[in-house]
Design an enzyme around this catalytic site. Structure first.
Site, PDB file in Angstrom:
ATOM      1  N   HIS A 137       0.856  -1.180   0.000  1.00 36.88           N
ATOM      2  CA  HIS A 137       0.000   0.000   0.000  1.00 36.88           C
ATOM      3  C   HIS A 137       0.895   1.233   0.000  1.00 36.88           C
ATOM      4  O   HIS A 137       2.127   1.144   0.011  1.00 36.88           O
ATOM      5  CB  HIS A 137      -0.938  -0.005   1.202  1.00 36.88           C
ATOM      6  N   ASP A 167      -0.354   6.664  -4.315  1.00 33.05           N
ATOM      7  CA  ASP A 167      -1.580   6.402  -5.070  1.00 33.05           C
ATOM      8  C   ASP A 167      -1.913   7.545  -6.023  1.00 33.05           C
ATOM      9  O   ASP A 167      -2.267   7.320  -7.180  1.00 33.05           O
ATOM     10  CB  ASP A 167      -2.755   6.215  -4.110  1.00 33.05           C
TER      11      ASP A 167
END
Length: 371
Positions: A137, A167
């Site tokens: 992540h 992200d």
């Protein structure tokens, strides 16, 4: 007419990077069809807080898109996508490397059907390399690349960054940029291409100064030791008397001199190269003597790159951002619910007019339109 009108995007991505990228394409006029699993749809629909039937996160990221529900693991179901693949200008996917091949939708398979398709794969570590299959992540990606090491708080009080840097800055933004470049290249060549967006790769761009310091001078930066990470009294946060924060960035000498005057720093401490720790300590003491509003007004007059840190609610009410029209686009929800649409870095000239009410799609709402 918006610049991407007529561009057809098949979006097989989920969660944040891909959906934010295709949101920007949709805002610029592209027809974006989101492919979701039947039943629950993509996972972000289930997140909290809910805003009607789905999460507000899903609604914000999927404004203006269309949704079809297709079981990609079922070959007859998957075959229903073929006409859409044939007409797709852009295909966006966010699975781990190899998954799309197992589903019969790899770039090579898509290219056989539609050689003009631009196929964008977004992953943490890319389509090749030793880490390509590793789970991760945002925190892992910024940790692996060294970005997190530059400012992560103290060992006893570690600080997690407030934004999903990998992200968005490493995934969504590069995806949009390269899709637009690929569309321009296709105008010239007539052929599509495969874009490999590795979120971790794209983080090194943000460390240009750290790379320069290390590679050219052999001075590798540490945790909070350098100019833009709090290693100088000229660029750091100072607590006020009422537990707010002064964001002080008077780097240039003219701003530094004005800053020193405002806080009343003794002459002997104004050369911060002599004893930076002593200078910092003195500023900490002086800023802590007065509340935020005192400093806000003083620094407004001095105009030396200093401001009071706003919370998110305060920022949304800031007259400057309101005047800029940042929250004038509208996300429509169920039963007349309306909130501001997510601000995106697409110029207003390329978007639907401010005030236009646009909603996110219900799961499978457009199956009838496409099948």
């Amino acid at each position: 007419m918006r610049p991407l009108e007529g561009v057809f995007v098949l979006d097989l991505s989920t969660l944040l990077p891909g959906p934010m990228a295709t949101l920007m394409l949709a805002e610029a006029g592209a027809e974006v069809v989101k492919v979701e699993r039947p039943g629950r749809g993509e996972e972000m629909r289930t997140y909290a807080p809910k805003w009607g039937r789905d999460s507000v996160n899903f609604a914000l990221l999927n404004r203006g898109k269309k949704s079809i529900a297709v079981d990609l693991k079922d070959p007859p179901e998957r075959e229903r996508l073929r006409p859409l693949v044939e007409r797709a200008d852009v295909v966006v996917e966010q699975f781990r490397p190899g998954v799309m091949a197992r589903l019969g939708l790899s770039y090579d398979e898509v290219r056989k059907i539609n050689p003009r398709a631009i196929y964008c794969s977004i992953t943490g570590y890319g389509q090749s390399g030793p880490k390509r299959d590793a789970a991760g992540h945002d925190l892992n990606f910024i940790g692996d690349t060294g970005l997190l090491s530059l400012s992560m708080g103290e060992l006893g009080h570690p600080v997690v960054p407030p934004a999903l840097i990998a992200d968005i800055a490493g995934g969504a933004y590069p995806a949009v940029m390269n899709i637009l470049l690929a569309l321009r290249d296709r105008d010239r060549t007539g052929s599509g291409t495969h874009i490999d967006v590795a979120m971790s790769d794209n983080l090194f761009t943000f460390m240009y100064w750290a790379l320069g310091n290390g590679l050219a001078a052999g001075e590798w930066p540490g945790n909070g030791t350098d100019l833009v990470t709090g290693g100088t009294p000229r660029y750091r946060l100072y607590a006020t008397a009422d537990a707010k924060m002064l964001a002080a960035a008077p780097i240039e000498q003219k701003f530094w001199e004005a800053f020193c005057e405002v806080v009343g720093l003794p002459e002997g401490l104004r050369d911060d190269a002599v004893d930076p720790a002593a200078t910092t300590a003195a500023i900490v003491e002086r800023v802590a003597e007065k509340p935020a509003e005192h400093w806000r007004e003083r620094f407004r007059i001095a105009d030396c790159c200093c401001s009071i840190v706003a919370d998110v609610e305060e920022a949304l009410c800031d007259p400057h951002f309101r005047a800029r029209g940042l929250f004038s686009h509208v996300l429509a929800g169920e039963a007349g619910a309306r909130i501001a649409a997510l601000p995106v870095p697409v110029a207003n000239a390329f978007r639907a007019p401010p005030g236009t009410e646009i909603e996110a799609p219900a799961l499978g709402a457009h199956n009838v339109e496409y099948f």
